[in-house]
Write an enzyme that holds these catalytic residues in place. Structure first.
Site, PDB file in Angstrom:
ATOM      1  N   ASP A   1     -13.807  -7.040   2.747  1.00 58.81           N
ATOM      2  CA  ASP A   1     -13.367  -8.231   3.483  1.00 58.81           C
ATOM      3  C   ASP A   1     -13.476  -8.057   4.997  1.00 58.81           C
ATOM      4  O   ASP A   1     -13.103  -8.965   5.748  1.00 58.81           O
ATOM      5  CB  ASP A   1     -11.949  -8.653   3.085  1.00 58.81           C
ATOM      6  CG  ASP A   1     -10.878  -7.605   3.390  1.00 58.81           C
ATOM      7  OD1 ASP A   1     -11.206  -6.556   3.971  1.00 58.81           O
ATOM      8  OD2 ASP A   1      -9.704  -7.836   3.032  1.00 58.81           O
ATOM      9  N   ARG A   2     -14.009  -6.919   5.456  1.00 53.05           N
ATOM     10  CA  ARG A   2     -14.214  -6.709   6.895  1.00 53.05           C
ATOM     11  C   ARG A   2     -15.643  -6.254   7.136  1.00 53.05           C
ATOM     12  O   ARG A   2     -16.155  -5.392   6.423  1.00 53.05           O
ATOM     13  CB  ARG A   2     -13.239  -5.663   7.445  1.00 53.05           C
ATOM     14  CG  ARG A   2     -11.794  -6.121   7.373  1.00 53.05           C
ATOM     15  CD  ARG A   2     -10.904  -5.256   8.239  1.00 53.05           C
ATOM     16  NE  ARG A   2     -10.960  -3.872   7.831  1.00 53.05           N
ATOM     17  CZ  ARG A   2     -10.777  -2.851   8.659  1.00 53.05           C
ATOM     18  NH1 ARG A   2     -10.584  -3.050   9.945  1.00 53.05           N
ATOM     19  NH2 ARG A   2     -10.806  -1.624   8.207  1.00 53.05           N
TER      20      ARG A   2
ATOM     21  N   ASP B   1     -16.038  -2.574   4.695  1.00 57.72           N
ATOM     22  CA  ASP B   1     -14.876  -1.699   4.508  1.00 57.72           C
ATOM     23  C   ASP B   1     -14.633  -1.466   3.024  1.00 57.72           C
ATOM     24  O   ASP B   1     -15.458  -1.806   2.173  1.00 57.72           O
ATOM     25  CB  ASP B   1     -13.646  -2.286   5.211  1.00 57.72           C
ATOM     26  CG  ASP B   1     -13.042  -3.465   4.461  1.00 57.72           C
ATOM     27  OD1 ASP B   1     -13.773  -4.151   3.721  1.00 57.72           O
ATOM     28  OD2 ASP B   1     -11.823  -3.692   4.614  1.00 57.72           O
TER      29      ASP B   1
ATOM     30  N   SER C   1      -7.749  -1.378   0.561  1.00 56.33           N
ATOM     31  CA  SER C   1      -8.666  -1.718   1.646  1.00 56.33           C
ATOM     32  C   SER C   1      -9.360  -0.475   2.204  1.00 56.33           C
ATOM     33  O   SER C   1     -10.074   0.212   1.486  1.00 56.33           O
ATOM     34  CB  SER C   1      -7.911  -2.484   2.741  1.00 56.33           C
ATOM     35  OG  SER C   1      -8.786  -2.962   3.720  1.00 56.33           O
ATOM     36  N   HIS C   2      -9.131  -0.179   3.501  1.00 55.95           N
ATOM     37  CA  HIS C   2      -9.820   0.940   4.159  1.00 55.95           C
ATOM     38  C   HIS C   2      -8.944   2.189   4.245  1.00 55.95           C
ATOM     39  O   HIS C   2      -9.289   3.126   4.959  1.00 55.95           O
ATOM     40  CB  HIS C   2     -10.247   0.510   5.566  1.00 55.95           C
ATOM     41  CG  HIS C   2      -9.085   0.118   6.437  1.00 55.95           C
ATOM     42  ND1 HIS C   2      -8.490  -1.109   6.334  1.00 55.95           N
ATOM     43  CD2 HIS C   2      -8.422   0.789   7.398  1.00 55.95           C
ATOM     44  CE1 HIS C   2      -7.499  -1.183   7.214  1.00 55.95           C
ATOM     45  NE2 HIS C   2      -7.435  -0.050   7.869  1.00 55.95           N
TER      46      HIS C   2
ATOM     47  N   ARG D   1       0.833  -1.205   0.000  1.00 55.09           N
ATOM     48  CA  ARG D   1       0.000   0.000   0.000  1.00 55.09           C
ATOM     49  C   ARG D   1       0.868   1.256   0.000  1.00 55.09           C
ATOM     50  O   ARG D   1       1.884   1.315   0.689  1.00 55.09           O
ATOM     51  CB  ARG D   1      -0.921   0.053   1.227  1.00 55.09           C
ATOM     52  CG  ARG D   1      -1.999  -0.993   1.245  1.00 55.09           C
ATOM     53  CD  ARG D   1      -2.955  -0.802   2.396  1.00 55.09           C
ATOM     54  NE  ARG D   1      -3.518  -2.065   2.842  1.00 55.09           N
ATOM     55  CZ  ARG D   1      -4.344  -2.197   3.866  1.00 55.09           C
ATOM     56  NH1 ARG D   1      -4.698  -1.143   4.571  1.00 55.09           N
ATOM     57  NH2 ARG D   1      -4.811  -3.386   4.206  1.00 55.09           N
TER      58      ARG D   1
ATOM     59  N   HIS E   1     -12.265  -8.991  10.195  1.00 53.35           N
ATOM     60  CA  HIS E   1     -11.918 -10.066   9.255  1.00 53.35           C
ATOM     61  C   HIS E   1     -12.444 -11.368   9.866  1.00 53.35           C
ATOM     62  O   HIS E   1     -11.985 -11.793  10.930  1.00 53.35           O
ATOM     63  CB  HIS E   1     -10.401 -10.183   9.090  1.00 53.35           C
ATOM     64  CG  HIS E   1      -9.767  -9.100   8.280  1.00 53.35           C
ATOM     65  ND1 HIS E   1      -9.830  -9.066   6.912  1.00 53.35           N
ATOM     66  CD2 HIS E   1      -9.043  -8.011   8.660  1.00 53.35           C
ATOM     67  CE1 HIS E   1      -9.167  -8.007   6.465  1.00 53.35           C
ATOM     68  NE2 HIS E   1      -8.684  -7.351   7.506  1.00 53.35           N
TER      69      HIS E   1
ATOM     70  N   ASP F   1     -12.721  -2.767   0.677  1.00 53.21           N
ATOM     71  CA  ASP F   1     -12.665  -3.837  -0.318  1.00 53.21           C
ATOM     72  C   ASP F   1     -13.517  -5.041   0.052  1.00 53.21           C
ATOM     73  O   ASP F   1     -13.368  -6.118  -0.523  1.00 53.21           O
ATOM     74  CB  ASP F   1     -11.215  -4.262  -0.595  1.00 53.21           C
ATOM     75  CG  ASP F   1     -10.547  -4.946   0.591  1.00 53.21           C
ATOM     76  OD1 ASP F   1     -10.871  -4.606   1.741  1.00 53.21           O
ATOM     77  OD2 ASP F   1      -9.679  -5.816   0.366  1.00 53.21           O
TER      78      ASP F   1
ATOM     79  N   LYS G   1      -3.199  -6.898  -3.024  1.00 53.89           N
ATOM     80  CA  LYS G   1      -3.241  -8.107  -2.215  1.00 53.89           C
ATOM     81  C   LYS G   1      -3.061  -9.278  -3.167  1.00 53.89           C
ATOM     82  O   LYS G   1      -3.626  -9.285  -4.267  1.00 53.89           O
ATOM     83  CB  LYS G   1      -4.578  -8.242  -1.481  1.00 53.89           C
ATOM     84  CG  LYS G   1      -4.807  -7.201  -0.390  1.00 53.89           C
ATOM     85  CD  LYS G   1      -6.153  -7.424   0.304  1.00 53.89           C
ATOM     86  CE  LYS G   1      -6.360  -6.418   1.427  1.00 53.89           C
ATOM     87  NZ  LYS G   1      -7.666  -6.612   2.106  1.00 53.89           N
TER      88      LYS G   1
END
Length: 474
Positions: A255-256, A251, A108-109, A17, A338, A253, A118
């Site tokens: 995944d959370r 979030d 992600s976030h 990132r 997650h 992407d 990822k």
């Protein structure tokens, strides 16, 4: 072979990132993908592996994904481009089609200006030293060239992905009266899971309200991180406004997962895990259930009471995912939201699936979210503090404080940093894997005992000229 320098600061513990245009550039995407392809080829022995790719809704994602595609093809990869969507859709493509790997363009976030990647080999995430190795491979030019054999296929898997998500519901529960009676508000945060969620809820028989449902990489409503209370305030307001039973948040992407009950109370990650554990252990008696070192002691106690074997493990979704695979556990999760189901799913972190499993729990047990939360053990926990310190000294601070604590004969768990058992509860001090911060959390059986723990932590931090009041949030 051409060599290329990638800023080592963007090569993090779990993924890559950086800020697009400052520390992360288009050519980085090309060479990272090429290096990843080279690793997959060498790992599998397949000169022309098939690798899936996808990208989230960030403004820079389309141009970065174009470079990823070029980089993969330049090494002779057969690329399956599944397009815009959440990270779990990419994971689903890799697992359901039994591909050699996958690469997702996402930060992600993180803030809107950031982006990243990822990656996964077959079933396993690429993380830690292997991510650093990608930078070394690019710098030394240790990359495979096979442009003649590279290919690309664009594939729409969204329908199949949604079908798989709906298997979260057991038996006939998808069409049950209990589900029809649930009113749910979904906050997709203008992020990557937005389109999937809109299509998904059309297949549910209950009333569903979606907010922030259009993908917008500026994240205009709020930051796409459901672990922070401030990012759930709009959802809480909408749940109360519509007199809904449940609020769900995702979030950046997908995944959370985050959740709130009908009273607007946040259902934190370890509380969600307690509900999930009850559900999973019903059909997996005696199984190991994994949570990270930040989780409440009440979670570990609950798993034991339910007949499971609680396992505390390192924080970090890649660590948790690998431990799940290593142990064969049917469920694992983190405070960060997650959640990994391996009982009836693939064992990767999928926020939309986790949300549906939560709904399935309420429907199956004929219980409203408010009543389920009321049943959870009452504890007094601090927020998660993230105290900035210089990168060069953060691990040294943890070691020095550990030595003091060990000298006092206190009980210490050293799975990840130090988790010290005292004062009717515990406190945690660990060095962040991704930022120049110390991560600190505490929990006790009363507010007064919690304050005593916080006072002690501040006393231990004082020689380093930092305190919990320096908290930089998540």
């Amino acid at each position: 072979m051409t060599s290329y320098h990638i800023n080592p600061a963007i090569l993090r513990a779990y993924d890559i990132r950086g800020e697009f245009g400052k520390t992360l550039f288009q050519l980085d995407a090309y060479f990272i993908a090429k290096a990843f392809a080279t690793k997959v080829i060498r790992k599998t022995g397949n000169k022309n592996p098939t690798i899936a790719m996808a990208y989230d809704g960030r403004l820079s994602s389309p141009e970065l994904q174009a470079q990823v595609q070029k980089g993969l093809m330049s090494a002779g990869v057969n690329v399956v481009n599944v397009g815009l969507g959440p990270s779990p859709k990419l994971y689903f493509a890799v697992r359901s089609m039994e591909l050699d790997g996958g690469i997702m363009v996402t930060a992600s976030h993180n803030p809107p200006k950031d982006n990243g990647f990822k990656m996964m080999y077959e079933k396993a995430p690429l993380f830690g030293a292997e991510i650093k190795e990608l930078g070394n491979m690019a710098a030394s030019g240790d990359l495979i060239d096979d442009i003649k054999h590279g290919s690309v296929e664009k594939k729409d898997i969204e329908g199949k992905y949604i079908e798989k998500l709906l298997t979260a519901f057991e038996g006939g529960l998808l069409n049950s009266k209990n589900l029809k009676d649930l009113k749910i508000v979904w906050d997709t945060a203008n992020a990557a899971a937005s389109e999937v969620t809109k299509k998904l809820v059309k297949k549910l028989p209950n009333e569903n309200i979606i907010i922030n449902g259009d993908i917008d990489g500026n994240f205009p409503a709020h930051h796409p991180d459901p672990t922070l209370a401030e990012n759930l305030q709009q959802l809480i307001a909408e749940v109360k406004k519509h007199k809904a039973d449940l609020g769900i948040a995702f979030d950046g992407d997908g995944d959370r997962v985050g959740a709130v009950d009908g009273q607007g109370r946040i259902i934190w990650g370890d509380q969600l895990m307690t509900l999930y554990a009850e559900d999973v252990l019903e059909n997996n008696s005696g199984a190991e259930i994994i949570a990270d070192v930040k989780a409440s002691q009440s979670f570990f106690d609950a798993v034991e009471k339910l007949g499971g074997k609680p396992l505390m493990w390192k924080t970090g979704h890649s660590y948790i995912k690998n431990k799940l695979a290593e142990t064969g556990a049917p469920l694992a999760g983190e405070m960060s939201g997650h959640i990994f189901f391996a009982d009836r799913y693939y064992g990767y972190d999928d926020a939309v699936y986790a949300a549906l499993r939560l709904i399935n729990y309420f429907v199956k047990n004929n219980i409203k979210p408010v009543a389920a939360v009321d049943k959870l053990p009452k504890t007094y926990a601090s927020k998660e503090y993230r105290v900035p310190v210089a990168e060069a000294i953060k691990e040294g601070i943890v070691k020095e404080i550990r030595a003091q604590v060990m000298a006092s004969k206190a009980k210490v768990i050293e799975v990840d940093g130090i988790r010290v058992i005292e004062g009717g509860g515990w406190w945690l001090l660990r060095s962040s894997n991704t930022q120049s911060v110390l991560t600190i959390r505490a929990e006790s059986n009363s507010e007064s005992e919690l304050q005593k723990l916080i006072t002690k932590i501040n006393m231990l931090l004082k020689p380093y000229h930092v305190s919990l009041s320096d908290d930089a949030g998540h």
